[in-house]
Scaffold this motif. Structure first.
Motif, PDB file in Angstrom:
ATOM      1  N   ASP A  23      17.542  12.525  -2.029  1.00  0.00           N
ATOM      2  CA  ASP A  23      16.276  12.941  -2.620  1.00  0.00           C
ATOM      3  C   ASP A  23      16.076  12.310  -4.003  1.00  0.00           C
ATOM      4  N   LEU A  24      14.935  11.703  -4.179  1.00  0.00           N
ATOM      5  CA  LEU A  24      14.533  11.167  -5.480  1.00  0.00           C
ATOM      6  C   LEU A  24      13.207  11.802  -5.860  1.00  0.00           C
ATOM      7  N   CYS A  25      13.297  12.941  -6.533  1.00  0.00           N
ATOM      8  CA  CYS A  25      12.112  13.654  -7.022  1.00  0.00           C
ATOM      9  C   CYS A  25      11.110  13.946  -5.905  1.00  0.00           C
ATOM     10  N   GLY A  26      11.625  14.475  -4.799  1.00  0.00           N
ATOM     11  CA  GLY A  26      10.750  14.952  -3.732  1.00  0.00           C
ATOM     12  C   GLY A  26      10.637  14.078  -2.508  1.00  0.00           C
ATOM     13  N   LYS A  27      11.149  12.838  -2.572  1.00  0.00           N
ATOM     14  CA  LYS A  27      11.101  11.941  -1.422  1.00  0.00           C
ATOM     15  C   LYS A  27      12.408  11.170  -1.332  1.00  0.00           C
ATOM     16  N   PRO A  28      12.791  10.728  -0.116  1.00  0.00           N
ATOM     17  CA  PRO A  28      14.007   9.915   0.002  1.00  0.00           C
ATOM     18  C   PRO A  28      13.894   8.611  -0.789  1.00  0.00           C
ATOM     19  N   VAL A  29      15.027   8.097  -1.244  1.00  0.00           N
ATOM     20  CA  VAL A  29      15.068   6.858  -2.015  1.00  0.00           C
ATOM     21  C   VAL A  29      14.336   5.737  -1.299  1.00  0.00           C
ATOM     22  N   ILE A  30      14.583   5.572   0.004  1.00  0.00           N
ATOM     23  CA  ILE A  30      13.974   4.461   0.742  1.00  0.00           C
ATOM     24  C   ILE A  30      12.451   4.600   0.795  1.00  0.00           C
ATOM     25  N   VAL A  31      11.954   5.815   0.866  1.00  0.00           N
ATOM     26  CA  VAL A  31      10.504   6.031   0.873  1.00  0.00           C
ATOM     27  C   VAL A  31       9.916   5.675  -0.494  1.00  0.00           C
ATOM     28  N   ARG A  32      10.611   6.068  -1.554  1.00  0.00           N
ATOM     29  CA  ARG A  32      10.151   5.710  -2.901  1.00  0.00           C
ATOM     30  C   ARG A  32      10.100   4.193  -3.070  1.00  0.00           C
ATOM     31  N   THR A  33      11.124   3.508  -2.546  1.00  0.00           N
ATOM     32  CA  THR A  33      11.157   2.046  -2.665  1.00  0.00           C
ATOM     33  C   THR A  33      10.014   1.414  -1.878  1.00  0.00           C
ATOM     34  N   TYR A  34       9.810   1.873  -0.643  1.00  0.00           N
ATOM     35  CA  TYR A  34       8.728   1.339   0.195  1.00  0.00           C
ATOM     36  C   TYR A  34       7.375   1.524  -0.497  1.00  0.00           C
ATOM     37  N   GLU A  35       7.107   2.732  -0.967  1.00  0.00           N
ATOM     38  CA  GLU A  35       5.817   3.008  -1.592  1.00  0.00           C
ATOM     39  C   GLU A  35       5.628   2.201  -2.881  1.00  0.00           C
ATOM     40  N   ALA A  36       6.709   2.016  -3.627  1.00  0.00           N
ATOM     41  CA  ALA A  36       6.620   1.214  -4.854  1.00  0.00           C
ATOM     42  C   ALA A  36       6.287  -0.240  -4.536  1.00  0.00           C
ATOM     43  N   ALA A  37       6.880  -0.780  -3.463  1.00  0.00           N
ATOM     44  CA  ALA A  37       6.585  -2.155  -3.062  1.00  0.00           C
ATOM     45  C   ALA A  37       5.124  -2.307  -2.654  1.00  0.00           C
ATOM     46  N   VAL A  38       4.620  -1.347  -1.900  1.00  0.00           N
ATOM     47  CA  VAL A  38       3.215  -1.381  -1.491  1.00  0.00           C
ATOM     48  C   VAL A  38       2.295  -1.313  -2.705  1.00  0.00           C
ATOM     49  N   GLN A  39       2.640  -0.440  -3.642  1.00  0.00           N
ATOM     50  CA  GLN A  39       1.776  -0.206  -4.802  1.00  0.00           C
ATOM     51  C   GLN A  39       1.714  -1.383  -5.773  1.00  0.00           C
ATOM     52  N   THR A  40       2.625  -2.354  -5.660  1.00  0.00           N
ATOM     53  CA  THR A  40       2.523  -3.537  -6.514  1.00  0.00           C
ATOM     54  C   THR A  40       1.267  -4.336  -6.206  1.00  0.00           C
ATOM     55  N   GLY A  41       0.796  -4.265  -4.954  1.00  0.00           N
ATOM     56  CA  GLY A  41      -0.383  -5.033  -4.562  1.00  0.00           C
ATOM     57  C   GLY A  41      -0.130  -6.527  -4.426  1.00  0.00           C
ATOM     58  N   LEU A  42       1.157  -6.925  -4.392  1.00  0.00           N
ATOM     59  CA  LEU A  42       1.499  -8.350  -4.352  1.00  0.00           C
ATOM     60  C   LEU A  42       1.626  -8.902  -2.939  1.00  0.00           C
ATOM     61  N   PHE A  43       1.749  -8.022  -1.951  1.00  0.00           N
ATOM     62  CA  PHE A  43       2.148  -8.465  -0.618  1.00  0.00           C
ATOM     63  C   PHE A  43       1.055  -8.269   0.426  1.00  0.00           C
ATOM     64  N   ASP A  44       1.019  -9.220   1.370  1.00  0.00           N
ATOM     65  CA  ASP A  44       0.096  -9.077   2.498  1.00  0.00           C
ATOM     66  C   ASP A  44       0.573  -7.981   3.451  1.00  0.00           C
ATOM     67  N   ALA A  45       1.866  -7.699   3.451  1.00  0.00           N
ATOM     68  CA  ALA A  45       2.422  -6.611   4.262  1.00  0.00           C
ATOM     69  C   ALA A  45       3.793  -6.254   3.720  1.00  0.00           C
ATOM     70  N   VAL A  46       4.199  -4.997   3.929  1.00  0.00           N
ATOM     71  CA  VAL A  46       5.533  -4.528   3.533  1.00  0.00           C
ATOM     72  C   VAL A  46       6.171  -3.858   4.739  1.00  0.00           C
TER      73      VAL A  46
END
Length: 242
Positions: A23-46
């Motif tokens: 748990d990382l503040c309410g969500k699993p670490v991998i979910v936090r990482t995935y969402e952070a990658a999406v939120q960068t707006g740099l990628f056509d897909a994650v």
């Protein structure tokens, strides 16, 4: 130029089992990482690439995209290479699943390497950050990199490199951060090329590219982030996230 992010994710980890599902503040670490990658707006897909149904379920529950590995892999690069074989993509960014505090600016710099490489001579780009604490420099869990005067990687090691034989000579030590940006061809080559002795000895996958003559452009960043390898690292990440 089509750019995607791949997050290789294993459930088991030798030093910290199931760390990606902690748990990382309410969500699993991998979910936090995935969402952070999406939120960068740099990628056509994650995508998250995994062999774990537990991780896959966590990602799909938040609407994420998952690719299930068909084979067992020794490294994250091998896992990603299997996933992108039939994809229409130019650049693949390997984001580490245990580094949820993603730095958008550093990732953007790695992508820019390829935009500026008109002759397509660079096979991959990666990140390095200056370190000065001798305990960290000498720690075998910290991978160091030395570069030439154009910031192309010369070698990676768990040992202190360069060795400080002449202590009066000033030199900057660099820690290698495990974010890789690949041309698709270089990544597919990686999967086909057998591991050689230097990579096997050091247990650093980037060495394989150097052993086969690939060009790795290193990008300096001053954002160290948090790599979650131990329960103590997880606590640091929680404090940083808050």
């Amino acid at each position: 130029m089509r750019v995607i992010s791949m997050i290789p994710a294993r459930y088991q980890a030798s030093r910290f089992p199931a760390k990606l599902m902690q748990d990382l503040c309410g969500k699993p670490v991998i979910v936090r990482t995935y969402e952070a990658a999406v939120q960068t707006g740099l990628f056509d897909a994650v995508y998250v690439v995994t062999d774990s149904e537990i991780i896959a379920e966590a990602i799909t529950e938040v609407g994420g995209q998952v690719i299930m590995s068909k084979k067992r892999h020794e490294s994250g690069s091998d896992r990603i290479a299997e996933a992108i074989v039939d994809m229409d993509v130019d650049i693949v960014i390997n984001v580490q699943g245990d580094e949820p505090l993603i730095d958008r600016e550093s990732l953007a710099k790695t992508i820019k390497v390829f935009k500026n490489d008109e002759k397509k001579e660079i096979d991959l780009a990666s990140l390095m950050t200056p370190i000065s604490d001798w305990e960290e420099i000498s720690n075998p869990n910290t991978v160091k990199v030395v570069v030439d005067n154009q910031n192309f990687a010369l070698y990676f090691s768990r040992s202190p490199i360069p060795y400080p034989r002449d202590e009066e000579v000033e030199v900057t030590y660099y820690k290698h951060k495990g974010v890789y940006a690949f041309r698709k061809r270089a990544l597919l080559d990686f999967q086909q090329l057998p591991m050689l002795s230097l990579e096997a000895k050091e247990k650093i996958e980037a060495i394989r590219f150097l052993e086969y003559g690939k060009k790795i452009k290193m990008v300096e960043t001053h954002v160290s982030g948090v790599e979650i390898d131990t329960p103590e690292d997880l606590e640091r990440a929680r404090r940083a996230w808050r």
